[in-house]
Design a protein around this motif. Structure first.
Motif, short mmCIF file in Angstrom:
data_model
loop_
_atom_site.label_atom_id
_atom_site.label_comp_id
_atom_site.label_asym_id
_atom_site.label_seq_id
_atom_site.Cartn_x
_atom_site.Cartn_y
_atom_site.Cartn_z
N PHE A 1 15.75 51.90 -31.48
CA PHE A 1 17.17 52.22 -31.34
C PHE A 1 17.54 52.31 -29.86
O PHE A 1 18.57 51.79 -29.43
CB PHE A 1 17.49 53.53 -32.06
N THR A 2 16.70 52.97 -29.08
CA THR A 2 16.95 53.11 -27.64
C THR A 2 16.98 51.75 -26.97
O THR A 2 17.85 51.47 -26.15
CB THR A 2 15.89 54.02 -26.99
N LYS A 3 16.02 50.88 -27.33
CA LYS A 3 15.97 49.53 -26.75
C LYS A 3 17.26 48.77 -27.05
O LYS A 3 17.85 48.14 -26.17
CB LYS A 3 14.77 48.76 -27.29
N GLN B 1 23.63 47.17 -21.23
CA GLN B 1 23.11 46.53 -20.03
C GLN B 1 22.55 47.58 -19.06
O GLN B 1 22.85 47.60 -17.87
CB GLN B 1 24.17 45.67 -19.35
N GLY B 2 21.71 48.43 -19.63
CA GLY B 2 21.10 49.53 -18.88
C GLY B 2 19.97 49.07 -17.99
O GLY B 2 19.71 47.87 -17.84
N PRO B 3 19.28 50.02 -17.41
CA PRO B 3 18.22 49.69 -16.45
C PRO B 3 17.03 49.00 -17.12
O PRO B 3 16.74 49.23 -18.30
CB PRO B 3 17.81 51.06 -15.91
N ASN C 1 13.93 49.46 -16.37
CA ASN C 1 12.78 50.37 -16.47
C ASN C 1 13.06 51.52 -17.45
O ASN C 1 12.52 52.61 -17.31
CB ASN C 1 12.42 50.93 -15.10
N TRP C 2 13.86 51.26 -18.46
CA TRP C 2 14.24 52.32 -19.41
C TRP C 2 13.02 52.92 -20.12
O TRP C 2 13.03 54.10 -20.44
CB TRP C 2 15.25 51.79 -20.42
N MET C 3 11.98 52.11 -20.34
CA MET C 3 10.80 52.63 -21.04
C MET C 3 10.12 53.71 -20.20
O MET C 3 9.61 54.68 -20.75
CB MET C 3 9.81 51.52 -21.37
N GLU C 4 10.10 53.55 -18.89
CA GLU C 4 9.50 54.55 -18.02
C GLU C 4 10.26 55.86 -18.07
O GLU C 4 9.69 56.92 -17.80
CB GLU C 4 9.44 54.02 -16.59
N MET C 5 11.53 55.81 -18.43
CA MET C 5 12.33 57.02 -18.53
C MET C 5 12.24 57.65 -19.92
O MET C 5 12.21 58.86 -20.06
CB MET C 5 13.79 56.71 -18.19
N VAL C 6 12.18 56.83 -20.95
CA VAL C 6 12.27 57.31 -22.33
C VAL C 6 10.90 57.68 -22.93
O VAL C 6 10.76 58.73 -23.56
CB VAL C 6 12.97 56.26 -23.22
#
Length: 151
Positions: free
Chosen positions: A12-14, A21-23, A25-30
């Motif tokens: 869902f976050t992905k 059109q987010g960053p 490196n979102w995985m490193e944050m989530v």
């Protein structure tokens, strides 16, 4: 079931990050936050299921856990010194011997032994191990390993 919810949350976050059109490196944050939340939820569930047992055997279990973890660190260090390993390899061996996969222990207790009470030791060890391992890692971060001597 918990794994299903974790995968659903990441998926869902992905989808939302891509749509907004987010960053990149979102995985490193989530993912670190999701991992911490999952671990805390696991601990709360096991502790809640065994509240009465935990209250009765808690102090001896905590003492045994700290002794087991400390002994693992000490035996790892002594073994590394006996093998004449350098600082970096010594640290790796200390971590490997001192820290265990408590999540697997909890899972085995539930799935194989069918006992939530048996999961208490792994639950307490996992919690303590995160404290002691993080403390040791922070100490070592402030004291870099000595360079390997050429022979």
């Amino acid at each position: 079931m918990l794994v299903f919810w974790a995968v659903a949350a990441v998926s869902f976050t992905k989808m939302m990050v891509e749509r907004a059109q987010g960053p990149e490196n979102w995985m490193e944050m989530v993912l670190p936050k999701l991992s911490l939340t999952s671990i805390m939820l696991y601990i709360v569930i096991v502790a809640a299921h065994n509240k009465d047992i935990l209250l009765s055997i808690g102090p001896p279990l905590f003492i045994a856990t700290i002794a087991h973890n400390s002994l693992g660190f000490i035996l790892g260090w002594v073994s590394a010194k006996m093998l004449r390993l350098d600082d970096a390899d010594t640290r790796a061996l200390v971590i490997q011997v001192g820290l265990k996969n408590a999540g697997v222990g909890v899972g085995l207790a539930y799935d194989v032994l069918k006992s939530s009470a048996a999961a208490l030791a792994s639950l307490i060890f996992g919690t303590w191990m995160n404290v002691s391992g993080s403390t040791l890692a922070n100490f070592w971060r402030q004291h870099p390993p000595r360079e390997r001597e050429s022979r």
